[in-house]
Design an enzyme around this catalytic site. Structure first.
Site, short mmCIF file in Angstrom:
data_model
loop_
_atom_site.label_atom_id
_atom_site.label_comp_id
_atom_site.label_asym_id
_atom_site.label_seq_id
_atom_site.Cartn_x
_atom_site.Cartn_y
_atom_site.Cartn_z
N GLY A 14 78.50 29.26 49.49
CA GLY A 14 79.30 28.44 48.56
C GLY A 14 78.53 28.20 47.26
NE ARG A 24 68.06 28.29 30.01
CZ ARG A 24 67.18 27.32 29.88
NH1 ARG A 24 66.76 26.65 30.95
NH2 ARG A 24 66.69 27.01 28.69
NE ARG A 75 81.52 30.38 52.65
CZ ARG A 75 80.62 29.42 52.41
NH1 ARG A 75 79.37 29.59 52.78
NH2 ARG A 75 80.97 28.30 51.82
CG ASP A 106 72.27 26.55 57.69
OD1 ASP A 106 71.23 25.96 57.98
OD2 ASP A 106 72.92 27.25 58.48
CB THR A 129 74.13 23.85 49.75
OG1 THR A 129 75.21 23.17 50.42
CG2 THR A 129 72.83 23.26 50.27
CB ILE A 130 77.78 20.42 47.07
CG1 ILE A 130 78.77 20.88 48.15
CG2 ILE A 130 78.01 21.15 45.76
CD1 ILE A 130 80.21 20.42 47.89
CG ASP A 131 77.37 21.30 52.36
OD1 ASP A 131 78.32 20.82 51.72
OD2 ASP A 131 77.43 22.40 52.94
CG ASP A 133 73.49 21.40 54.94
OD1 ASP A 133 73.01 21.94 53.93
OD2 ASP A 133 74.36 21.95 55.64
NE ARG A 158 87.07 1.04 43.98
CZ ARG A 158 86.87 0.66 45.24
NH1 ARG A 158 87.63 -0.25 45.78
NH2 ARG A 158 85.92 1.20 45.96
NE ARG A 175 76.85 24.02 56.48
CZ ARG A 175 76.01 24.47 57.40
NH1 ARG A 175 76.43 25.33 58.29
NH2 ARG A 175 74.76 24.08 57.41
CD GLU A 191 86.66 -1.27 50.40
OE1 GLU A 191 87.16 -0.15 50.16
OE2 GLU A 191 86.35 -2.08 49.50
CE LYS A 217 86.12 -5.64 49.67
NZ LYS A 217 85.25 -4.59 50.09
NE ARG A 250 101.27 7.12 50.60
CZ ARG A 250 102.04 6.31 51.34
NH1 ARG A 250 101.63 5.91 52.54
NH2 ARG A 250 103.20 5.91 50.88
CG HIS A 256 87.08 24.66 47.43
ND1 HIS A 256 87.95 24.51 48.49
CD2 HIS A 256 86.10 25.49 47.85
CE1 HIS A 256 87.51 25.26 49.50
NE2 HIS A 256 86.40 25.85 49.15
CG LEU A 257 88.24 18.07 43.10
CD1 LEU A 257 87.23 17.05 42.62
CD2 LEU A 257 89.63 17.66 42.66
#
Ligand code: F6P
Length: 326
Positions: A14, A24, A75, A106, A129-131, A133, A158, A175, A191, A217, A250, A256-257
């Site tokens: 990913g 770079r 992948r 990973d 990786t954004i995860d 992990d 919110r 993941r 919360e 709340k 809701r 993926h954003l």
């Protein structure tokens, strides 16, 4: 002068914001140290198909601010087979590439580890990786930007949650890890967070409701880490509808954003430091290690440790989230 005349660089798995900053830095540091650089496209797939181009310093101009990866990513299932890896090795020999820098998570580092052992080939990995992990590094490239994206999205949700007095379950990536959900929840004033590390031990949903969610709340936001263990935001919301039908529930799945956008300053700086460190590591004859950052210092982490799936989550943060959301 290095023993390596030419290094190859690829991004795999990913994409993550900051990968371009890393490409770079690796490219420029290698050239600075007298090496040739070859960019390999579409991760390990490019090693099999031979989609490779020599990179000069100009090839990496004007990319530090761009999300995604200019080298593309994939992948690659073929690289999981001995035949695929043999083909990849032949490509490296044909292209006279003496060492590789691989950027990814990973799966990327697992592939690198197997390949390095099989062909006694020098590889240095960067944690992209954004995860967040990967064990042995406080943070991974892309994690900070993804957290900021989550925070901005939750801020927006919110507004509508509080206008309608609703309970929102917002699913975030990760993941099998809860770093994005837990820190995203703290950063956005949510919360609660439902994360896989804790789901194995306790029923976070009923705890949360018993602790008095929404007593003070009218609207609430709960971040749910994607995972079979948590059952994701849809699974949690379905349970709430059945067990607590008075809640107006809701679900939003950020999807993926979370992987896109211009990298944050922290990701750019870290990717640049790690990219330069990857070339330093090769010059020091380090191999089969991932570059990590611990307490602001660069460290070398053996692939075998980085990918063991054992990065602990800081459990104090759960309490902090609980206290700060009463
Ligand atoms: O590893 C990064 C990641 O974004 C995970 O958080 C997520 O589970 C996965 O990749 C999604 O992969 P894909 O883009 O292949 O659907």
């Amino acid at each position: 002068m290095s023993t390596f005349k030419c290094i190859g660089i690829l991004t795999s798995g990913g994409d993550a914001p900051g990968m371009n900053a890393a490409i770079r830095a690796v490219t420029r540091s290698a050239i600075y140290n007298g090496m040739k650089v070859k960019g390999i496209y579409r991760g390990y797939k490019g090693l099999i198909t031979g989609e490779i181009e020599e990179f000069k310093t100009q090839n990496v101009s004007n990319i530090i601010q761009r999300g995604g990866t200019i080298l593309k990513t994939a992948r690659c299932l073929e690289f999981k087979t001995p035949e695929g890896r043999k083909q990849a090795f032949e490509t490296l020999q044909k292209e006279e590439i003496d060492a590789l820098v691989t950027i990814g998570g990973d799966g990327t580092l697992t592939g690198a580890r197997i390949f390095a052992q099989e062909f006694n080939y020098p590889i240095v990995g960067l944690p992209g990786t954004i995860d967040n992990d990967l064990f042995g590094t406080d943070v991974t490239i892309g994690y900070d930007t993804a957290l900021n994206t989550i925070m901005e999205c939750v801020d927006k949700i919110r507004d509508t949650a509080s206008s309608h007095d609703r309970l929102f379950f917002i699913e975030v990536m990760g993941r099998d890890a809860g770093f994005l959900a837990l820190n995203g929840a703290i950063a956005s004033g949510a919360e609660a967070a439902i994360i896989p590390e804790i789901s194995k031990e306790q029923d976070q949903l009923s705890d949360m409701i018993e602790f008095g969610l929404r007593t003070s709340k009218n609207s609430s936001i709960v971040l749910v880490a994607e995972s079979e263990v948590t059952q994701g935001a849809i699974g949690v919301a379905e349970r709430v509808k059945k067990e607590y039908p008075n809640f107006d529930v809701r679900v939003t799945i950020l999807g993926h954003l979370q992987r896109g956008g211009s990298p944050s300053a922290q990701d750019r700086i870290m990717a640049t430091r790690m990219g330069v460190a990857a070339i330093d590591a090769l010059l020091e004859d380090q191999r089969n290690v991932m570059i990590g950052i611990q307490n602001e210092q660069i460290v070398y982490v053996p692939f075998s440790k980085a990918i063991r799936n054992e990065k602990p989550i800081n459990r104090d943060l759960l309490n902090i989230l609980h206290i700060s959301s009463i």
